[in-house]
Design a protein around this motif. Structure first.
Motif, PDB file in Angstrom:
ATOM      1  N   VAL A   1     -20.201  22.118  -3.221  1.00 24.41           N
ATOM      2  CA  VAL A   1     -19.155  21.725  -4.167  1.00 24.41           C
ATOM      3  C   VAL A   1     -19.781  20.920  -5.295  1.00 24.41           C
ATOM      4  CG1 VAL A   1     -17.004  20.441  -4.465  1.00 24.41           C
ATOM      5  CG2 VAL A   1     -17.498  21.489  -2.266  1.00 24.41           C
ATOM      6  N   ASN A   2     -19.381  21.220  -6.518  1.00 26.19           N
ATOM      7  CA  ASN A   2     -19.727  20.371  -7.651  1.00 26.19           C
ATOM      8  C   ASN A   2     -18.489  19.512  -7.912  1.00 26.19           C
ATOM      9  OD1 ASN A   2     -20.137  19.227 -10.214  1.00 26.19           O
ATOM     10  ND2 ASN A   2     -21.508  20.903 -10.777  1.00 26.19           N
ATOM     11  N   VAL A   3     -18.458  18.322  -7.325  1.00 30.91           N
ATOM     12  CA  VAL A   3     -17.280  17.452  -7.365  1.00 30.91           C
ATOM     13  C   VAL A   3     -16.892  17.110  -8.797  1.00 30.91           C
ATOM     14  CG1 VAL A   3     -16.324  15.224  -6.674  1.00 30.91           C
ATOM     15  CG2 VAL A   3     -17.784  16.476  -5.117  1.00 30.91           C
ATOM     16  N   LEU A   4     -17.852  16.778  -9.601  1.00 30.14           N
ATOM     17  CA  LEU A   4     -17.574  16.386 -10.974  1.00 30.14           C
ATOM     18  C   LEU A   4     -16.881  17.516 -11.733  1.00 30.14           C
ATOM     19  CD1 LEU A   4     -17.869  14.062 -12.956  1.00 30.14           C
ATOM     20  CD2 LEU A   4     -20.082  14.997 -13.609  1.00 30.14           C
ATOM     21  N   LYS A   5     -17.424  18.710 -11.645  1.00 36.14           N
ATOM     22  CA  LYS A   5     -16.823  19.845 -12.349  1.00 36.14           C
ATOM     23  C   LYS A   5     -15.457  20.205 -11.782  1.00 36.14           C
ATOM     24  CE  LYS A   5     -20.904  21.986 -14.278  1.00 36.14           C
ATOM     25  NZ  LYS A   5     -21.684  23.209 -14.452  1.00 36.14           N
ATOM     26  N   LEU A   6     -15.309  20.137 -10.453  1.00 33.58           N
ATOM     27  CA  LEU A   6     -14.035  20.468  -9.820  1.00 33.58           C
ATOM     28  C   LEU A   6     -12.941  19.490 -10.252  1.00 33.58           C
ATOM     29  CD1 LEU A   6     -12.525  22.261  -7.723  1.00 33.58           C
ATOM     30  CD2 LEU A   6     -13.048  20.478  -6.049  1.00 33.58           C
ATOM     31  N   THR A   7     -13.231  18.208 -10.205  1.00 35.61           N
ATOM     32  CA  THR A   7     -12.209  17.213 -10.553  1.00 35.61           C
ATOM     33  C   THR A   7     -11.881  17.215 -12.047  1.00 35.61           C
ATOM     34  OG1 THR A   7     -13.888  15.466 -10.694  1.00 35.61           O
ATOM     35  CG2 THR A   7     -12.725  15.719  -8.595  1.00 35.61           C
ATOM     36  N   ARG A   8     -12.832  17.566 -12.877  1.00 31.37           N
ATOM     37  CA  ARG A   8     -12.563  17.670 -14.316  1.00 31.37           C
ATOM     38  C   ARG A   8     -11.849  18.973 -14.668  1.00 31.37           C
ATOM     39  NH1 ARG A   8     -18.010  15.136 -17.059  1.00 31.37           N
ATOM     40  NH2 ARG A   8     -17.572  12.994 -16.412  1.00 31.37           N
ATOM     41  N   PHE A   9     -12.012  19.976 -13.824  1.00 31.25           N
ATOM     42  CA  PHE A   9     -11.380  21.265 -14.064  1.00 31.25           C
ATOM     43  C   PHE A   9      -9.873  21.213 -13.801  1.00 31.25           C
ATOM     44  CE2 PHE A   9     -10.467  25.644 -12.281  1.00 31.25           C
ATOM     45  CZ  PHE A   9     -10.341  26.258 -13.513  1.00 31.25           C
ATOM     46  N   LEU A  10      -9.437  20.409 -12.828  1.00 29.64           N
ATOM     47  CA  LEU A  10      -8.021  20.374 -12.461  1.00 29.64           C
ATOM     48  C   LEU A  10      -7.102  20.048 -13.640  1.00 29.64           C
ATOM     49  CD1 LEU A  10      -5.785  20.660 -10.362  1.00 29.64           C
ATOM     50  CD2 LEU A  10      -6.197  18.284  -9.719  1.00 29.64           C
ATOM     51  N   PRO A  11      -7.302  18.964 -14.383  1.00 27.84           N
ATOM     52  CA  PRO A  11      -6.387  18.707 -15.498  1.00 27.84           C
ATOM     53  C   PRO A  11      -6.429  19.789 -16.577  1.00 27.84           C
ATOM     54  CG  PRO A  11      -8.120  17.031 -15.401  1.00 27.84           C
ATOM     55  CD  PRO A  11      -8.277  17.899 -14.206  1.00 27.84           C
ATOM     56  N   ARG A  12      -7.612  20.341 -16.825  1.00 25.23           N
ATOM     57  CA  ARG A  12      -7.736  21.438 -17.797  1.00 25.23           C
ATOM     58  C   ARG A  12      -6.950  22.652 -17.338  1.00 25.23           C
ATOM     59  NH1 ARG A  12     -13.290  21.245 -17.623  1.00 25.23           N
ATOM     60  NH2 ARG A  12     -13.351  23.369 -16.883  1.00 25.23           N
ATOM     61  N   PHE A  13      -7.112  23.012 -16.057  1.00 27.00           N
ATOM     62  CA  PHE A  13      -6.416  24.163 -15.489  1.00 27.00           C
ATOM     63  C   PHE A  13      -4.901  23.981 -15.581  1.00 27.00           C
ATOM     64  CE2 PHE A  13      -4.335  26.253 -11.910  1.00 27.00           C
ATOM     65  CZ  PHE A  13      -4.804  27.557 -12.032  1.00 27.00           C
ATOM     66  N   LEU A  14      -4.418  22.802 -15.209  1.00 23.81           N
ATOM     67  CA  LEU A  14      -2.975  22.550 -15.246  1.00 23.81           C
ATOM     68  C   LEU A  14      -2.439  22.629 -16.667  1.00 23.81           C
ATOM     69  CD1 LEU A  14      -2.712  19.638 -12.648  1.00 23.81           C
ATOM     70  CD2 LEU A  14      -2.090  22.044 -12.323  1.00 23.81           C
ATOM     71  N   LYS A  15      -3.175  22.080 -17.617  1.00 27.36           N
ATOM     72  CA  LYS A  15      -2.732  22.127 -19.021  1.00 27.36           C
ATOM     73  C   LYS A  15      -2.706  23.564 -19.543  1.00 27.36           C
ATOM     74  CE  LYS A  15      -3.082  20.100 -23.435  1.00 27.36           C
ATOM     75  NZ  LYS A  15      -2.992  18.882 -24.093  1.00 27.36           N
ATOM     76  N   GLN A  16      -3.719  24.364 -19.172  1.00 30.27           N
ATOM     77  CA  GLN A  16      -3.755  25.761 -19.604  1.00 30.27           C
ATOM     78  C   GLN A  16      -2.591  26.554 -19.017  1.00 30.27           C
ATOM     79  OE1 GLN A  16      -7.619  26.961 -18.232  1.00 30.27           O
ATOM     80  NE2 GLN A  16      -8.623  26.438 -20.168  1.00 30.27           N
ATOM     81  N   ARG A  17      -2.327  26.365 -17.735  1.00 30.73           N
ATOM     82  CA  ARG A  17      -1.286  27.135 -17.055  1.00 30.73           C
ATOM     83  C   ARG A  17       0.122  26.665 -17.360  1.00 30.73           C
ATOM     84  NH1 ARG A  17      -2.606  30.531 -12.709  1.00 30.73           N
ATOM     85  NH2 ARG A  17      -4.593  31.443 -13.269  1.00 30.73           N
TER      86      ARG A  17
END
Length: 148
Positions: free
Chosen positions: A32-48
């Motif tokens: 797991v790349n924790v940093l990338k995963l946790t930063r991806f969540l807000p981006r993903f939610l905003k996109q969707r």
């Protein structure tokens, strides 16, 4: 069990309860790349969703991988599986397995407690983290700890 673990877990559990009514717990990894995963969540939610909904994220290391708990609303709960599928495609995580998805606080607590017993700290590596904890969640956690 580490001191940090004993102090942080109740604070994050209180924040999970405060933030939303729908919960998910996934085991991700083993890589797991924790940093990338946790930063991806807000981006993903905003996109969707076109906005950033209120959510709380709590994660910690276990021998099986990273245990990730998210609290939010029903809209987030409906797309959380897509979040993990996309994270696998982007190689932020090697895999993701759903352990709990629902709105029951008791089931969330018991499932999370079972995984917390497997918490595994590693020297020099961050093995526990999450979203910022609000002052009210911090106070609720202090009351929970005092009641023990």
């Amino acid at each position: 069990m580490s001191t940090i673990h004993r102090k942080q877990a109740p604070r994050h559990l209180a924040a999970l309860f405060e933030t939303g009514t729908q919960y998910s717990i996934y085991i991700v990894g083993p890589r797991v790349n924790v940093l990338k995963l946790t930063r991806f969540l807000p981006r993903f939610l905003k996109q969707r969703m076109g906005m950033r909904p209120k959510y709380h994220l709590f994660w910690f290391a276990t021998p099986a991988g990273l245990c990730v708990a998210i609290s939010a609303n029903m809209a987030v709960r409906r797309i959380i599986d897509d979040f993990y599928k996309e994270a696998v495609k982007l190689c932020y995580v090697e895999g993701a397995h759903q352990m709990y998805l629902g709105g029951n606080k008791t089931k969330l607590t018991t499932t999370l407690a079972a995984f917390l017993l497997q918490y595994q700290s590693q020297k020099g590596i961050r093995t526990l983290g999450g979203s910022v904890i609000s002052p009210t969640a911090d106070q609720a956690a202090a009351r929970m700890l005092a009641a023990r």
